[in-house]
Design an enzyme around this catalytic site. Structure first.
Site, mmCIF file in Angstrom:
data_model
loop_
_atom_site.group_PDB
_atom_site.id
_atom_site.type_symbol
_atom_site.label_atom_id
_atom_site.label_comp_id
_atom_site.label_asym_id
_atom_site.label_seq_id
_atom_site.Cartn_x
_atom_site.Cartn_y
_atom_site.Cartn_z
ATOM 1 N N HIS A 1 -1.021 -4.200 3.852
ATOM 2 C CA HIS A 1 -0.979 -4.857 5.173
ATOM 3 C C HIS A 1 -0.908 -6.360 4.901
ATOM 4 C CE1 HIS A 1 -2.572 -1.183 7.289
ATOM 5 N NE2 HIS A 1 -3.140 -0.990 6.117
ATOM 6 N N PHE A 2 0.242 -6.972 5.158
ATOM 7 C CA PHE A 2 0.399 -8.399 4.846
ATOM 8 C C PHE A 2 0.329 -9.300 6.079
ATOM 9 C CE2 PHE A 2 2.599 -7.832 0.424
ATOM 10 C CZ PHE A 2 1.367 -7.596 -0.154
ATOM 11 N N ARG A 3 0.085 -8.737 7.255
ATOM 12 C CA ARG A 3 -0.386 -9.482 8.442
ATOM 13 C C ARG A 3 0.618 -10.409 9.100
ATOM 14 N NH1 ARG A 3 -4.242 -5.817 8.753
ATOM 15 N NH2 ARG A 3 -6.104 -6.193 7.500
ATOM 16 N N HIS B 1 -1.997 8.113 8.851
ATOM 17 C CA HIS B 1 -3.426 7.829 8.741
ATOM 18 C C HIS B 1 -4.126 8.943 9.520
ATOM 19 C CE1 HIS B 1 -6.936 4.809 8.992
ATOM 20 N NE2 HIS B 1 -7.354 5.918 9.581
ATOM 21 N N ASP C 1 -3.772 0.059 -0.059
ATOM 22 C CA ASP C 1 -4.232 -0.226 1.305
ATOM 23 C C ASP C 1 -4.802 -1.643 1.388
ATOM 24 O OD1 ASP C 1 -4.786 0.023 3.962
ATOM 25 O OD2 ASP C 1 -6.406 1.472 3.740
ATOM 26 N N HIS D 1 -9.087 -9.358 5.467
ATOM 27 C CA HIS D 1 -9.716 -10.014 6.621
ATOM 28 C C HIS D 1 -10.510 -11.188 6.048
ATOM 29 C CE1 HIS D 1 -8.800 -6.597 9.266
ATOM 30 N NE2 HIS D 1 -9.233 -5.798 8.306
HETATM 31 O O1 DOR Z 1 -9.602 -0.176 6.621
HETATM 32 C C1 DOR Z 1 -8.484 -0.248 7.108
HETATM 33 N N1 DOR Z 1 -7.901 -1.434 7.362
HETATM 34 N N2 DOR Z 1 -7.828 0.884 7.425
HETATM 35 C C2 DOR Z 1 -6.713 0.868 8.140
HETATM 36 O O2 DOR Z 1 -6.213 1.920 8.474
HETATM 37 C C3 DOR Z 1 -6.109 -0.401 8.597
HETATM 38 C C4 DOR Z 1 -6.532 -1.511 7.733
HETATM 39 C C5 DOR Z 1 -6.205 -2.855 8.313
HETATM 40 O O3 DOR Z 1 -5.054 -3.071 8.693
HETATM 41 O O4 DOR Z 1 -7.087 -3.716 8.405
#
Ligand code: DOR
Length: 462
Positions: free
Chosen positions: A84-86, A201, A327, A331
């Site tokens: 996930h590169f946001r 998921h 994954d 954050h």
């Molecule tokens: O822990 C997680 N974070 N699981 C997910 O399915 C999404 C991911 C996120 O995008 O933060």
């Protein structure tokens, strides 16, 4: 720095020269006797125009550049099929430049990026926007998932065929962001539209809602695997397998966390299911991780107890698991330090996956060959990526060069991610990625990036 790129003094321009030769390393190659096996051989690899053109000996004299891999192992470029590169929308956590920089520093040559950005990647415009951004910023190869919604099912057949798209992603249970397809009727419709492997998921949304109240009035992060319990995951995976049976659609079950789901996969060999596990779930366990790391250990699906962790290892060893993903879900510290459950779920991982897994190799939990299968060959096969996944003449010259003997400590200060932390801070590992080569270009050596971002989209066989 012990291994260097050398430019021989005398150069004669000639069509039979090579742009690059890797020499002196032990290479992990497909076995000539059985395409499902690997062999290790000390051979030279010759590269021209970004492709592998010869594997053998005696190429150094014809090389414009030589990568001296003495004492190192040369693996096919390792691929992370879940990050996930946001970008766009959440660049305060990460963007495509910082995320892919972390990837190459960690020995990853390409990534599949997830659709829960802002806006989510659910339309042709949103996908085109991500591809446009990545075209100038990405250090690694890349492709993007499109997110399924209850409303966009009929557009997915077309969307999943777009260049640079790695397939469709379904969130059956809610996690970070707004994407959710929780009802069987809607999942069924998504699976009926399109042909490629669908990544899922699998957490049961109804059970998540029911159990939320178990957190009580003073919730603690150690309750995370109680709220999102094993049955939440098992129930969703069972429903998903039943639907995949009906529709005969290939599926990819992301971040599997329980012993019982692994048994379900063993019993459902007649459908095309690929299975992902994560280094976090193989390395950490409850309750220790929550006591030590607090909300930094919070992710979905959760890190569970040692019984499940050991079952995941058995599934890695007996072939039930198809591939590994990180994954990577960054954050900021400020966000993670909010009181649980306001603290968001997810942790970094793209940069630490290779060293953490090499350490498991050093501990004897899997072979280097199995690691290569899980991070290169199987991602390429499962998603039909062109010219990647194996060191083979004709394939792109993507390599992850590793030092199996290096002892290093993973630290927050090494992490390129904008959020600047890793759950593995302080972990001393044996085994380290010391160079990353993509289409014949050395892009990382000895923890330094080289050149500028030149990553290209993966191409797929449709
Ligand atoms: O822990 C997680 N974070 N699981 C997910 O399915 C999404 C991911 C996120 O995008 O933060």
């Amino acid at each position: 720095m012990t291994n260097t790129l050398k430019t021989p003094a005398k150069q004669t321009a000639s069509a039979d020269r090579f742009d690059l030769v890797l020499s002196g390393g032990i290479c992990v190659l497909p076995s000539p006797h059985d395409p499902d096996l690997f062999e290790r051989a000390e051979v030279e690899i010759a590269v021209r125009d970004g492709r592998i053109v010869a594997i053998g000996t005696g190429f150094v004299a014809k090389a414009d550049q030589v990568f001296d891999a003495k004492g190192l192992h040369v693996l096919p470029g390792l691929i992370d099929t879940q990050v996930h590169f946001r970008e766009p929308g959440l660049e305060h956590k990460e963007d495509l430049e910082t995320g892919t920089r972390g990837a190459i520093l960690g020995g990853i040559t390409g990534v599949f990026e997830m659709p829960n950005t802002k806006p989510p990647t659910t339309t042709a415009e949103a996908l085109a926007d991500k591809l446009q951004r990545a075209s100038t910023k990405s250090w690694s190869e890349y492709a993007f998932y499109v997110g399924a919604t209850p409303d966009n099912a009929t557009t997915l057949t077309e969307l999943e065929r777009q260049p640079g798209c790695c397939g469709v992603k379904i969130f059956m249970g809610s996690s970070t962001g707004t994407l959710l397809v929780s009802e069987d009727e809607h999942i069924h419709r998504v699976l009926q539209n399109g042909r490629r492997r669908v990544a899922v998921h699998a957490e049961d949304e109804e059970r998540l809602r029911e159990r939320r109240e178990l957190l009580g009035t003073q919730p603690s992060v150690s309750q995370h695997p109680l709220w999102r319990d094993d049955e939440t995951a098992i129930r969703a995976t069972r429903r998903l397998l039943a639907l995949a049976h009906k529709v005969r659609r290939p599926i990819h079950v992301l971040h599997v966390t329980t012993a019982e789901e692994m048994d379900l996969f063993r019993k459902n060999k007649d459908i095309d299911v690929t299975v992902e596990v994560l280094p976090q779930h193989l390395t950490l366990s409850a309750p220790d991780c929550y006591e030590r790391l607090g909300t930094y250990a919070q992710m979905n699906p959760p890190i569970r107890d040692a019984r499940h962790r050991e079952a995941l290892w058995r599934a890695v060893q007996d072939g039930t698991v198809t591939l590994l993903g990180s994954d990577h879900a960054p954050h900021t510290r400020e966000e993670k330090q909010k009181p649980y459950p306001e603290s968001p779920s997810g942790m970094t991982g793209v940069q630490t996956m290779v060293p953490v897994m090499l350490d498991h190799v050093a501990q004897g939990r899997l072979s280097l060959e199995r690691m290569v299968e899980l991070l290169a060959r199987n991602p390429a096969r499962a998603f039909r990526i062109q010219r990647k996944g194996e060191i083979r003449v004709g394939n792109d010259a993507d390599f992850t060069v590793v030092d199996l003997r290096a002892r290093r400590t993973i630290t927050d200060s090494w992490i390129a991610s904008r959020c600047g932390w890793t759950p593995f801070d302080g972990m001393t590992v044996t085994g380290w990625p010391c160079a990353t080569i993509i289409r014949g270009q050395l892009v990382m050596q000895d923890d330094q990036t080289l050149g500028t971002p030149q990553g290209q989209p993966f191409a797929f066989e449709l």
